[in-house]
Design a protein around this motif. Structure first.
Motif, PDB file in Angstrom:
ATOM      1  N   ASP A  79      -7.696  -4.654  -8.525  1.00 38.76           N
ATOM      2  CA  ASP A  79      -7.296  -5.646  -9.383  1.00 38.76           C
ATOM      3  C   ASP A  79      -6.987  -6.831  -7.459  1.00 38.76           C
ATOM      4  OD1 ASP A  79      -5.178  -6.779 -10.959  1.00 38.76           O
ATOM      5  OD2 ASP A  79      -4.282  -7.125  -8.667  1.00 38.76           O
ATOM      6  N   PRO A  80      -8.044  -7.763  -7.322  1.00 38.63           N
ATOM      7  CA  PRO A  80      -7.805  -8.581  -6.042  1.00 38.63           C
ATOM      8  C   PRO A  80      -6.494  -8.628  -5.499  1.00 38.63           C
ATOM      9  CG  PRO A  80      -7.773  -9.536  -8.314  1.00 38.63           C
ATOM     10  CD  PRO A  80      -7.978  -8.468  -8.759  1.00 38.63           C
ATOM     11  N   VAL A  81      -5.265  -8.516  -6.298  1.00 44.06           N
ATOM     12  CA  VAL A  81      -4.075  -8.907  -5.691  1.00 44.06           C
ATOM     13  C   VAL A  81      -3.151  -7.311  -5.163  1.00 44.06           C
ATOM     14  CG1 VAL A  81      -1.449  -9.758  -5.992  1.00 44.06           C
ATOM     15  CG2 VAL A  81      -3.739 -11.194  -6.567  1.00 44.06           C
ATOM     16  N   VAL A  82      -3.316  -6.314  -6.344  1.00 47.64           N
ATOM     17  CA  VAL A  82      -2.461  -5.032  -5.949  1.00 47.64           C
ATOM     18  C   VAL A  82      -2.984  -4.179  -4.785  1.00 47.64           C
ATOM     19  CG1 VAL A  82      -1.543  -3.009  -7.816  1.00 47.64           C
ATOM     20  CG2 VAL A  82      -1.440  -5.683  -8.688  1.00 47.64           C
ATOM     21  N   THR A  83      -4.573  -4.116  -5.893  1.00 49.92           N
ATOM     22  CA  THR A  83      -5.147  -2.943  -4.755  1.00 49.92           C
ATOM     23  C   THR A  83      -4.963  -3.269  -3.705  1.00 49.92           C
ATOM     24  OG1 THR A  83      -6.559  -2.532  -6.519  1.00 49.92           O
ATOM     25  CG2 THR A  83      -7.388  -2.074  -4.868  1.00 49.92           C
ATOM     26  N   PRO A  84      -5.147  -4.278  -2.647  1.00 48.19           N
ATOM     27  CA  PRO A  84      -5.759  -4.213  -1.376  1.00 48.19           C
ATOM     28  C   PRO A  84      -3.797  -3.604  -0.864  1.00 48.19           C
ATOM     29  CG  PRO A  84      -6.599  -6.175  -2.439  1.00 48.19           C
ATOM     30  CD  PRO A  84      -6.050  -5.837  -3.286  1.00 48.19           C
ATOM     31  N   GLN A  85      -2.802  -4.248  -1.706  1.00 44.10           N
ATOM     32  CA  GLN A  85      -1.575  -3.969  -0.937  1.00 44.10           C
ATOM     33  C   GLN A  85      -0.784  -2.214  -1.573  1.00 44.10           C
ATOM     34  OE1 GLN A  85       1.733  -6.256  -3.334  1.00 44.10           O
ATOM     35  NE2 GLN A  85       0.227  -7.827  -3.915  1.00 44.10           N
ATOM     36  N   ILE A  86      -2.249  -1.852  -2.480  1.00 41.69           N
ATOM     37  CA  ILE A  86      -2.301  -0.331  -2.603  1.00 41.69           C
ATOM     38  C   ILE A  86      -2.076   0.521  -1.344  1.00 41.69           C
ATOM     39  CG2 ILE A  86      -2.611   1.455  -4.245  1.00 41.69           C
ATOM     40  CD1 ILE A  86      -0.529   0.152  -5.728  1.00 41.69           C
ATOM     41  N   LEU A  87      -3.505  -0.308  -1.123  1.00 37.74           N
ATOM     42  CA  LEU A  87      -4.987   0.320  -0.176  1.00 37.74           C
ATOM     43  C   LEU A  87      -4.088   0.892   1.239  1.00 37.74           C
ATOM     44  CD1 LEU A  87      -7.808  -0.602  -0.663  1.00 37.74           C
ATOM     45  CD2 LEU A  87      -7.608   1.921  -0.853  1.00 37.74           C
ATOM     46  N   ASP A  88      -3.212  -0.675   1.754  1.00 41.33           N
ATOM     47  CA  ASP A  88      -2.542  -0.265   2.636  1.00 41.33           C
ATOM     48  C   ASP A  88      -1.403  -0.363   2.583  1.00 41.33           C
ATOM     49  OD1 ASP A  88      -4.120  -2.513   3.788  1.00 41.33           O
ATOM     50  OD2 ASP A  88      -2.536  -4.310   3.976  1.00 41.33           O
ATOM     51  N   THR A  89      -0.798   0.208   1.724  1.00 42.79           N
ATOM     52  CA  THR A  89       0.745   1.062   1.585  1.00 42.79           C
ATOM     53  C   THR A  89       0.019   2.457   1.813  1.00 42.79           C
ATOM     54  OG1 THR A  89       1.786  -0.631   0.672  1.00 42.79           O
ATOM     55  CG2 THR A  89       2.621   1.852   0.109  1.00 42.79           C
ATOM     56  N   LEU A  90      -1.242   3.531   1.219  1.00 43.10           N
ATOM     57  CA  LEU A  90      -1.274   4.392   1.483  1.00 43.10           C
ATOM     58  C   LEU A  90      -1.391   4.824   2.756  1.00 43.10           C
ATOM     59  CD1 LEU A  90      -3.575   4.394  -1.814  1.00 43.10           C
ATOM     60  CD2 LEU A  90      -1.505   5.942  -1.566  1.00 43.10           C
ATOM     61  N   ASP A  91      -2.326   4.012   4.064  1.00 42.20           N
ATOM     62  CA  ASP A  91      -2.695   3.916   4.774  1.00 42.20           C
ATOM     63  C   ASP A  91      -1.233   4.261   5.834  1.00 42.20           C
ATOM     64  OD1 ASP A  91      -5.168   3.590   4.779  1.00 42.20           O
ATOM     65  OD2 ASP A  91      -5.786   2.036   5.596  1.00 42.20           O
ATOM     66  N   ARG A  92       0.005   3.545   5.432  1.00 40.17           N
ATOM     67  CA  ARG A  92       0.653   3.688   6.077  1.00 40.17           C
ATOM     68  C   ARG A  92       1.987   4.964   6.121  1.00 40.17           C
ATOM     69  NH1 ARG A  92       1.766  -1.787   4.924  1.00 40.17           N
ATOM     70  NH2 ARG A  92       2.767  -1.542   3.147  1.00 40.17           N
ATOM     71  N   HIS A  93       0.905   5.763   5.298  1.00 42.22           N
ATOM     72  CA  HIS A  93       1.611   7.539   4.881  1.00 42.22           C
ATOM     73  C   HIS A  93       0.089   8.068   5.574  1.00 42.22           C
ATOM     74  CE1 HIS A  93       5.739   7.721   3.432  1.00 42.22           C
ATOM     75  NE2 HIS A  93       5.372   5.927   3.155  1.00 42.22           N
ATOM     76  N   CYS A  94      -0.866   8.054   5.839  1.00 41.64           N
ATOM     77  CA  CYS A  94      -1.597   8.986   5.963  1.00 41.64           C
ATOM     78  C   CYS A  94      -2.436   9.450   4.605  1.00 41.64           C
ATOM     79  CB  CYS A  94      -1.643   9.207   6.909  1.00 41.64           C
ATOM     80  SG  CYS A  94      -1.144   9.242   8.215  1.00 41.64           S
ATOM     81  N   LEU A  95      -2.524   8.302   3.875  1.00 46.15           N
ATOM     82  CA  LEU A  95      -2.310   9.388   2.246  1.00 46.15           C
ATOM     83  C   LEU A  95      -3.317   8.707   2.023  1.00 46.15           C
ATOM     84  CD1 LEU A  95      -0.992  10.675  -0.076  1.00 46.15           C
ATOM     85  CD2 LEU A  95       0.878   9.408  -0.028  1.00 46.15           C
ATOM     86  N   LYS A  96      -4.411   9.833   1.042  1.00 49.25           N
ATOM     87  CA  LYS A  96      -5.222   9.342  -0.347  1.00 49.25           C
ATOM     88  C   LYS A  96      -5.616   9.812  -1.392  1.00 49.25           C
ATOM     89  CE  LYS A  96      -7.611   9.450   4.115  1.00 49.25           C
ATOM     90  NZ  LYS A  96      -7.494   7.840   4.988  1.00 49.25           N
ATOM     91  N   ALA A  97      -5.498   9.518  -1.898  1.00 42.81           N
ATOM     92  CA  ALA A  97      -6.067   9.727  -3.604  1.00 42.81           C
ATOM     93  C   ALA A  97      -7.300   8.878  -4.113  1.00 42.81           C
ATOM     94  CB  ALA A  97      -4.397   7.914  -4.083  1.00 42.81           C
ATOM     95  N   THR A  98      -6.535   9.442  -5.586  1.00 44.53           N
ATOM     96  CA  THR A  98      -8.040   9.179  -6.445  1.00 44.53           C
ATOM     97  C   THR A  98      -7.705   7.819  -7.465  1.00 44.53           C
ATOM     98  OG1 THR A  98      -8.256  11.326  -6.681  1.00 44.53           O
ATOM     99  CG2 THR A  98      -9.186   9.937  -8.142  1.00 44.53           C
ATOM    100  N   PHE A  99      -8.692   6.649  -7.229  1.00 45.33           N
ATOM    101  CA  PHE A  99      -8.742   5.935  -8.029  1.00 45.33           C
ATOM    102  C   PHE A  99      -9.030   5.968  -9.368  1.00 45.33           C
ATOM    103  CE2 PHE A  99      -7.377   4.164  -3.680  1.00 45.33           C
ATOM    104  CZ  PHE A  99      -6.060   3.771  -4.629  1.00 45.33           C
ATOM    105  N   PHE A 100      -9.239   6.230 -10.699  1.00 46.47           N
ATOM    106  CA  PHE A 100      -9.613   6.459 -11.846  1.00 46.47           C
ATOM    107  C   PHE A 100      -9.621   4.565 -12.219  1.00 46.47           C
ATOM    108  CE2 PHE A 100      -7.970  10.417 -11.763  1.00 46.47           C
ATOM    109  CZ  PHE A 100      -8.926  11.419 -12.334  1.00 46.47           C
TER     110      PHE A 100
END
Ligand SMILES: [Zn+2]
Length: 278
Positions: A79-100
């Protein structure tokens, strides 16, 4: 063929290094406000030969997670609004996720598929246009939805010079978690693993970000570990995620991250010199 592919991969790596691009997954952690992070995640390599189904919400077993390990998955994007925010939040926690991801959205926003991959996340699939219950359709239509989704997301993923070699994970999640025995068997025959979850966040419901936070924390505390489903299409999720990650980290949870296990012969074609080169 293996030699040619290995040489191509090395050339691509050399090009990336010359261009000064950061290698995949080596983006520095920008730090959580509390100083505690959920990542870096422990990597779990999932063997997908013969398929496999994971997630105790529906199936007999889950991934082999340790006590207080959470594995984050995000559905339905990009999603053009939500996905970039989620990616930045994950980076702050050095956190890798799986995107379906879904194929239709991957066609619309291919750069976001690539950006998720560049930041070290696992890219998996969730059909082409997300029909909510594949059981209601003819098997041929259901199979085409899955295949077309894979093709669209792979095309988006590999659509830039630096991501040409990127690979989709052979991981699939049914829309609405509505699986069928026939489709599971068909996926297993292609060595694709099916992922349900161990607990949810209710972020698909019309509830507040605060409620998403509270329900996720409650479920994480009750289960003690597990695969959680969130959606990178919901603004409430983008709002709740920083609170969820900070509080989980404060309570001593850690992250796990899944990748597909490579077949043992993947490196067999690498020439000796390439393996020992500096
Ligand atoms: Zn979905």
């Amino acid at each position: 063929m293996n030699h040619a592919r290995a040489i191509a991969a090395l050339l691509a790596l050399g090009t990336a290094l010359l261009a000064g691009l950061p290698a995949r997954a080596e983006i520095p952690c920008s730090g959580a406000p509390s100083g505690k992070t959920l990542g870096p995640a422990r990597i779990i390599e999932v063997e997908t030969q013969g398929g496999g189904v994971y997630g105790t919400l529906q199936y007999a077993r889950s991934l082999d997670l340790a006590e207080k390990e959470i594995l984050f998955t995000f559905d339905d994007g990009p999603d053009p609004v939500v996905t970039p925010q989620i990616l930045d939040t994950l980076d702050r926690h050095c956190l890798k996720a799986t995107f379906f991801f879904t194929g239709l959205r991957a066609e619309r926003y291919p750069e976001l598929v690539r950006e998720a991959w560049r930041r070290g996340h696992t890219i998996a699939t969730h059909t082409y246009s997300h029909p909510n219950n594949l059981r209601r359709f003819a098997p041929s239509y259901a199979r085409a939805q899955i295949t077309r989704g894979q093709e669209a997301i792979a095309a988006a993923l590999q659509g830039a010079e630096d991501t040409k070699e990127a690979e989709l994970a052979p991981f699939f999640r049914f829309p609405g978690l509505n699986d069928s025995a026939r489709l599971k068997a068909w996926l297993a025959a292609q060595d694709i693993a099916v992922f349900s979850c161990d607990f949810g966040s209710d972020d698909w419901r019309r509830i507040s970000a605060w409620s998403v936070y509270k329900r996720t924390m409650r479920n994480a505390a009750y289960m003690g570990r597990g695969i959680v489903i969130l959606h990178d299409t919901k603004t409430r999720t983008a709002s709740a995620l920083p609170m969820i990650l900070d509080e989980l980290a404060r309570r001593g949870f850690k992250a796990a991250h899944m990748r597909a296990k490579k077949p043992p012969d993947t490196l067999a074609g690498l020439p000796e010199k390439a393996v020992t080169a500096p």
